[in-house]
Design a protein around this motif. Structure first.
Motif, mmCIF file in Angstrom:
data_model
loop_
_atom_site.group_PDB
_atom_site.id
_atom_site.type_symbol
_atom_site.label_atom_id
_atom_site.label_comp_id
_atom_site.label_asym_id
_atom_site.label_seq_id
_atom_site.Cartn_x
_atom_site.Cartn_y
_atom_site.Cartn_z
ATOM 1 N N GLY A 1 2.908 -1.402 5.479
ATOM 2 C CA GLY A 1 2.205 -2.384 5.160
ATOM 3 C C GLY A 1 1.144 -2.008 4.039
ATOM 4 N N ALA A 2 1.453 -1.122 3.351
ATOM 5 C CA ALA A 2 0.732 -0.967 2.173
ATOM 6 C C ALA A 2 0.974 -1.786 1.060
ATOM 7 C CB ALA A 2 0.863 0.684 1.506
ATOM 8 N N THR B 1 -9.956 -4.314 9.341
ATOM 9 C CA THR B 1 -9.491 -3.477 10.572
ATOM 10 C C THR B 1 -7.987 -3.144 10.330
ATOM 11 O OG1 THR B 1 -8.501 -5.480 11.493
ATOM 12 C CG2 THR B 1 -10.467 -4.601 12.483
ATOM 13 N N PHE B 2 -7.659 -1.772 10.582
ATOM 14 C CA PHE B 2 -6.375 -1.151 10.095
ATOM 15 C C PHE B 2 -5.483 -0.616 11.373
ATOM 16 C CE2 PHE B 2 -9.367 -0.617 6.629
ATOM 17 C CZ PHE B 2 -8.636 -1.355 5.656
ATOM 18 N N PRO B 3 -4.268 -0.587 11.307
ATOM 19 C CA PRO B 3 -3.440 0.018 12.231
ATOM 20 C C PRO B 3 -4.028 1.582 12.728
ATOM 21 C CG PRO B 3 -2.282 -0.585 10.503
ATOM 22 C CD PRO B 3 -3.561 -0.699 9.900
ATOM 23 N N ALA B 4 -3.858 1.805 13.980
ATOM 24 C CA ALA B 4 -4.183 3.261 14.602
ATOM 25 C C ALA B 4 -3.365 4.279 13.696
ATOM 26 C CB ALA B 4 -3.906 3.303 15.933
ATOM 27 N N LEU C 1 -0.582 4.718 7.358
ATOM 28 C CA LEU C 1 -1.269 3.801 6.168
ATOM 29 C C LEU C 1 -2.257 4.926 5.581
ATOM 30 C CD1 LEU C 1 -1.758 1.509 4.202
ATOM 31 C CD2 LEU C 1 -3.615 0.647 6.008
ATOM 32 N N ASN C 2 -2.169 5.257 4.493
ATOM 33 C CA ASN C 2 -3.333 6.319 3.724
ATOM 34 C C ASN C 2 -3.894 5.450 2.673
ATOM 35 O OD1 ASN C 2 -2.531 8.404 4.973
ATOM 36 N ND2 ASN C 2 -0.551 8.706 3.874
ATOM 37 N N SER D 1 -1.075 3.638 0.187
ATOM 38 C CA SER D 1 0.287 4.159 0.543
ATOM 39 C C SER D 1 0.692 4.381 1.812
ATOM 40 C CB SER D 1 0.837 5.294 -0.390
ATOM 41 O OG SER D 1 -0.016 6.704 -0.126
ATOM 42 N N CYS D 2 1.839 4.778 2.252
ATOM 43 C CA CYS D 2 2.503 5.167 3.230
ATOM 44 C C CYS D 2 2.290 6.677 3.300
ATOM 45 C CB CYS D 2 3.703 4.657 3.617
ATOM 46 S SG CYS D 2 3.741 2.733 3.730
ATOM 47 N N GLY D 3 2.476 7.146 4.207
ATOM 48 C CA GLY D 3 2.695 8.847 4.533
ATOM 49 C C GLY D 3 1.828 9.357 5.429
#
Length: 90
Positions: free
Chosen positions: A32-33, A51-54, A74-75, A88-90
């Motif tokens: 989702g980044a 709010t962000f995903p766990a 998500l980072n 970014s993702c990772g």
């Protein structure tokens, strides 16, 4: 007969599955980044109202993080100035 065996070996080698290229670290799609790129350049204070995903990591300078890669994680990277530098993702 030797020529036939060599051709057979080459033909079989051509049928081997090829692994897909590795996911590039920092890709923006699977977590989702991509939808949050507008955060880049904003002050980290904007994150407080969101709010962000766990499992989301908000990474500030000096924050220790694991080196394992998770395409669904998500980072959000914060720079030394307090601005969001990368999502970014990772």
């Amino acid at each position: 007969m030797r020529f036939g065996i060599g051709v057979l070996v080459l033909a079989l080698a051509a049928c081997q599955p090829v692994a897909p290229p590795p996911v590039k670290e920092g890709a923006v799609g699977s977590c989702g980044a991509d939808a949050l790129q507008t955060l880049v350049g904003q002050d980290k204070s904007v994150l407080a109202a969101m709010t962000f995903p766990a499992g989301t990591r908000i990474i500030e300078p000096g924050t220790p993080v694991t080196m394992d890669y998770s395409a669904s994680r998500l980072n959000i990277y914060i720079g030394r100035t307090g601005l969001i530098e990368r999502v970014s993702c990772g």
